[in-house]
Structure formats: structure tokens, C-alpha cells
Design a protein around this motif. Structure first.
Motif: not given
Length: 560
Positions: A145-161
Motif C-alpha cells: 500500500l502506498g508504493d509508487t508503481v513504475r512501469w514501462r509498457v511496450i507494445n512489441a506486437s503488430p496489433a493495437p491494445h
């Protein structure tokens, strides 16, 4: 940087992304079978990038591939000079894996029916993965609880999401692709619960878990999370998940499970005796869509429950107030197991609506069986435009009516007669179903008052379709002022007026202000993909996905 690549494959591989980012585009290099290639360059621009290889020609170059090429992708992260690498930062790489049925096994009829909605031919499998794994085998991410969550999200696919986070808003800090990463200043950052990620793009995001329990982060295109796309077992040995719950057995693909640790024993908030109480019925009526039933959520109005076989299209709009404790009893009178996910609402995990997952450890909410009920408690934290919808058998139930608009008013607010709600979906589970607005292909005219600001609330809860919305006068696109995204009010620097062209993706909501100075006649134009049947016919004739036919709904807008 000095990077050496050795191609152990029996075929040539074309490689992109191992270079500096100072140029206008990315070059590619072919590495022959058995050959070694050295890349030397300077990591000159900070950002979230990636590199990838291709050995096949499907899809068309140069985007990342599918089939076995889906594995030929990697993240390339450049941190700013003098900034320490954050050990708590995570990278989530999305890929799409495809192969022929001869490479795996024969499809079930259900798998074929669901995958061909994405125009996948019968002879091919198609499955999404995050960091190389498909739900329920994706990594469970655990936070305090209270963490700052940091993500780098990479769509390395040929379709949108369209990537959706349950229970919390996240802040979008940058958007980019393999060559450029636009890092937003504070005034350009915004909040979202669903972010559209086109093919070969990236996003950096942060969020703070403030309520304990199980949550999910997933793609909102339902074929990308359908259990029908799960590959057959590789042997006759029973799957280790065969005995498990609805959530683990009824989803697959692009789903990540999140666990937010409670402080001490997990417990629900104390009940409030002054809660506002509502009753919502899940109903079913046979032969609404040909030989298929229709479903709906109907809010009880008055003392009499709705008839067992009544269906309301679209489902009832539920209106609640910010900071008002509310209790909603959901009664399932249909013949199907169902759930309700409160999309964008910040509430306790137990009430989030993912059957056999929402909650904590053994204290999880079950899906709602026929003739059973479930009590949901929430205290909405912000006013805005939200969605409620099924999180069970979405390919069928979502297009058959189990979705609705949820409007959260300010604490002292009353229903605003000047606002308009536009709920975009698909009118049935069959391949010949068209896009609908508020449940119909022929919506009623919209009446506006000159000189009065009107709030237009747009919601897209289509299973996989995006829609383009424009407010036009003749052929001229008009302007409107942006107000909110996903229920969160935009910062002042982003609440600006611009041309009224909105591309609305699955799982997104937008609010705009429309004010006209004088009486006139306009049109709200909604452009949508044609039926699946017509899209498949177009592909068979040699059309590309980009040139497939579209349907147009034009709604008269009369300003008095």
C-alpha cells in the motif's frame, strides 16, 4: 554501445532498433544464417525504446512480427545522464504469437468463432503474451500500500491494445515508439484507466495502490483475453490449472495479476447504515438476436422488480453521487453466470467484479450464478463518466447487452438535463451485428439549446471495435472543448477547444462541452467498422484491413 548479434537461425534475420535515435527513422540490417554482426552507436536520447528481428513477411514489414518472430523482440531503455536506475521499475512487453493449427492442434469451434472476430483464419492460432507468458502463467506482481508503481509498457506486437488497469488511475508520463519517446511535462501528463497503444509503441506510467487486494491489468479487446484462444495441452497430463477458479480458467492472453498487500488482516470497510441502496437485475430474453438471447442490467425503479424476461437495450444508466456510500444488490435472473465490473470506479477489490479473483487469498468474490445475488458496496471518489459491464464470457455477453453507463454526480449535484450520453457498442453476438449508439442504429435526434453549454459523455464498450465521432455542419467539422478522460477531469492546460474528431477505443470514456451560439442543424457522425461478416468478405476480395468497409450512423443535432 557495442552490441554483437549472432544469428543461429537457419534463415536470414532483418534487425531494427540497435542504433542511436538522433536520425529521422530506424535502419535495418540483415544478419545471414550463422553470421555475426556488430552494432556500434551512442545511446544519445533517453527514453523507452525496443529492438526487434524479422524472418517472415507477415505482417508487412517493418513492424514487429507474429508467429515465431514474436519472440524476436527486446526492450532498449536509455536512462537520463546522472539518474540512478530504479530497481523497482518494471518493463511489460506485449507480443502476439501466431502459428498454424498444424504447428499446435486443431481449434475448437468456440476458438474459431471467437478468433475470426479478429479476422484470424481457421487454419491459424493467435495468442497474446506479456513478457513471454499468457494468463494465467503471467507473473503476479506484488506491491505494498502506498508504493509508487513504475512501469514501462511496450507494445512489441503488430496489433493495437487498449490497456486497462482495474481499481486505480495511472498517470501517463510518456508515449513513444521504437525511435522516439515523448516525455511529457507536468502540464501534459494526464490520468487514465485505459490507454490505447497502437502497434509498436510504448508508454511510461505510474500509479499508487491505495486499497489492498487482487487486481488486474489487461487488454480491453476481449479476443485478446478470451480463454478460447488458450492453446491445447501439450500432453494428456491434466493441466495444473484445471481445478482452479473462474478467473484463471475463463481468461487467457494479455492479463497481468496484481496483488496489493494489506496492512495486517485483509478486511472490508465497515458498513454504513445510511448507504443509498439500489437493486440491479441481470435479465435474459430468448431470440433477441436471431436464435441467440439478449441480456441486460435493469435498475429497479419503484417497488416492483422488472419481469424475468424483460430486456432493456441499452441497459439502465446508473446514477450515483460522489462520496455517497452506495450499496447495489445484483440479482441474476438469467440462465448464465455473470459478473459486473465497475470500470473506472475506485472501490474495494472484493467488489471489482472479476469472479474468483477480486478480493484476497481465499476471501474472493464468486461470479454470480443464475438465481443468485451479490452485494456491491462503493463510495465513488470522483464525479465523472464511467462504465459497468460483464467480466464473464465477454465475447458473447458484452455484445448481447451486458453493459451500461454509470454517471457519478458531484456531492450536491442533480441530474443535468443538458448533458447527453452516447454509449457505443455492438448490437448482437453474430457476425452480422452492426455498431449501435445507445442500443440502436437509428438514434433519436439530439435537441440542444442555443447559448447553453451541453456536456457530451462518450463511452465505447465494444468488444474490439474503435469508432470515429465527429460533430459536423454540412461537411465542416465543428469544435468542442475537452473536459475529461475516463472519468478524470483534464488539467486546465488540456481542457481546450479543438476540432471535434474523436477516435474512441474500447474501454474509454471522454467528456466534451458543446455550446452553440444560435439555432442551427448539425449532425453527430459515428463511423465504425462494418460487420464482421462484411469485413471477412472484404479480406477475401483482397482488401487490406485499412481499406475494409465502414458503416456510418448520422444523428441529427437540432439547436433551438
Amino acid at each position: 554501445m557495442r552490441i554483437t548479434v549472432h544469428n543461429t537461425l537457419a534463415v536470414p534475420m532483418r534487425l531494427w532498433g540497435l542504433q542511436d535515435r538522433s536520425g529521422s527513422g530506424l535502419d535495418s540490417t540483415v544478419v545471414a544464417p550463422g553470421a555475426t554482426q556488430t552494432f556500434q552507436f551512442r545511446a544519445d536520447i533517453p527514453g523507452t525504446f525496443f529492438y526487434w528481428g524479422r524472418t517472415g513477411v507477415r505482417p508487412a514489414l517493418p513492424v514487429p512480427g507474429a508467429m515465431t518472430d514474436a519472440l524476436l523482440t527486446g526492450a532498449f531503455i536509455v536512462d537520463p545522464v546522472g539518474v540512478a536506475v530504479r530497481k523497482d521499475e518494471r518493463i511489460l512487453m506485449i507480443s502476439l504469437f501466431a502459428d498454424t493449427i498444424s504447428g499446435f492442434a486443431l481449434k475448437s469451434e468456440r476458438a474459431d468463432q471467437e478468433l475470426h472476430r479478429e479476422l484470424i483464419p481457421r487454419e491459424r492460432w493467435f495468442l497474446g503474451a506479456i513478457n513471454g507468458r499468457s494468463w494465467p502463467h503471467t507473473e503476479r506482481l506484488t506491491y505494498n500500500l502506498g508504493d509508487t508503481v513504475r512501469w514501462r509498457v511496450i507494445n512489441a506486437s503488430p496489433a493495437p491494445h487498449p490497456m486497462h488497469l482495474h481499481g486505480f488511475y495511472f498517470d501517463v508520463h510518456s508515449r513513444g515508439d521504437a525511435n522516439r519517446d515523448t516525455i511529457y511535462t507536468a502540464s501534459r501528463q494526464r490520468k487514465a484507466v485505459t490507454e490505447w497503444m497502437p502497434a509498436a509503441t510504448s508508454m511510461t506510467m505510474t500509479w499508487v495502490p491505495t486499497r489492498p487486494g487482487n487486481w488486474v491489468f489487461h487488454c480491453h479487446i476481449v479476443t485478446h483475453i478470451s480463454d478460447a484462444s488458450r492453446l491445447p495441452p501439450v500432453s494428456s497430463v491434466s493441466s495444473t490449472n484445471s481445478h482452479m477458479n473462474h478467473a484463471e480458467n475463463a481468461m487467457a492472453g494479455l492479463v497481468v495479476g496484481l496483488r496489493v498487500l494489506p496492512k495486517g488482516k485483509f478486511a472490508l470497510a465497515p458498513q454504513n447504515a445510511t448507504r443509498r441502496r439500489l437493486r440491479v437485475f441481470i435479465t435474459q430474453k430468448e431470440h433477441v438476436y436471431g436464435d441467440q438471447p439478449g441480456y441486460s442490467y435493469i435498475l429497479q425503479e419503484g417497488s416492483t422488480p422488472p419481469a424475468f424476461d424483460s430486456v432493456r437495450i441499452p441497459s439502465s444508466t446508473i446514477t450515483v453521487r460522489q462520496n455517497e456510500p452506495t450499496e447495489i444488490t445484483v440479482i441474476n435472473r438469467s440462465k448464465a453466470t455473470a459478473t459486473i465490473h465497475w470500470h473506472g470506479i475506485e472501490l474495494e477489490s472484493y467488489y471489482d467484479g472479476v469472479g474468483d479473483w477480486s478480493g484476497w487469498n481465499s476471501f474472493v468474490a464468486p461470479p454470480i450464478a443464475p438465481n443468485d445475488s451479490f452485494v456491491v458496496r462503493m463510495t465513488p471518489q470522483r464525479a465523472g463518466t464511467f462504465i459497468y459491464h460483464t467480466h464473464t464470457n465477454e465475447n458473447t455477453q458484452l455484445s448481447s447487452g451486458l453493459y451500461g453507463a454509470m454517471i457519478v454526480l458531484p456531492p450536491q449535484g442533480v441530474a443535468d438535463t443538458s448533458e447527453r450520453v452516447f454509449l457505443l457498442g455492438i448490437g448482437g453476438p453474430d457476425d452480422n451485428a452492426h455498431a449501435v449508439v445507445n442500443g440502436t442504429m437509428t438514434p433519436a435526434p439530439i435537441d440542444l439549446s442555443a447559448g447553453v453549454p451541453h456536456r457530451f459523455r462518450f463511452i465505447n464498450i465494444s468488444p474490439l471495435e474503435s469508432h470515429t465521432v465527429q460533430l459536423v455542419s454540412g461537411a465542416a467539422v465543428q469544435t468542442w472543448r475537452a473536459l475529461a478522460k475516463d472519468g478524470a477531469e483534464l488539467p486546465p492546460q488540456q481542457a481546450t477547444s479543438f476540432a471535434s474528431t474523436l477516435i474512441l477505443h474500447p474501454g474509454e470514456t471522454y467528456d466534451f462541452e458543446v455550446m452553440r451560439a444560435k439555432p442551427e442543424s448539425l449532425k453527430l457522425k459515428v463511423s465504425s467498422p462494418e460487420t464482421i461478416q462484411l469485413r471477412r468478405a472484404g479480406l477475401a476480395k483482397g482488401l487490406t484491413r485499412e481499406t475494409l468497409p465502414r458503416s456510418i450512423i448520422e444523428i441529427p443535432v437540432i439547436v433551438h
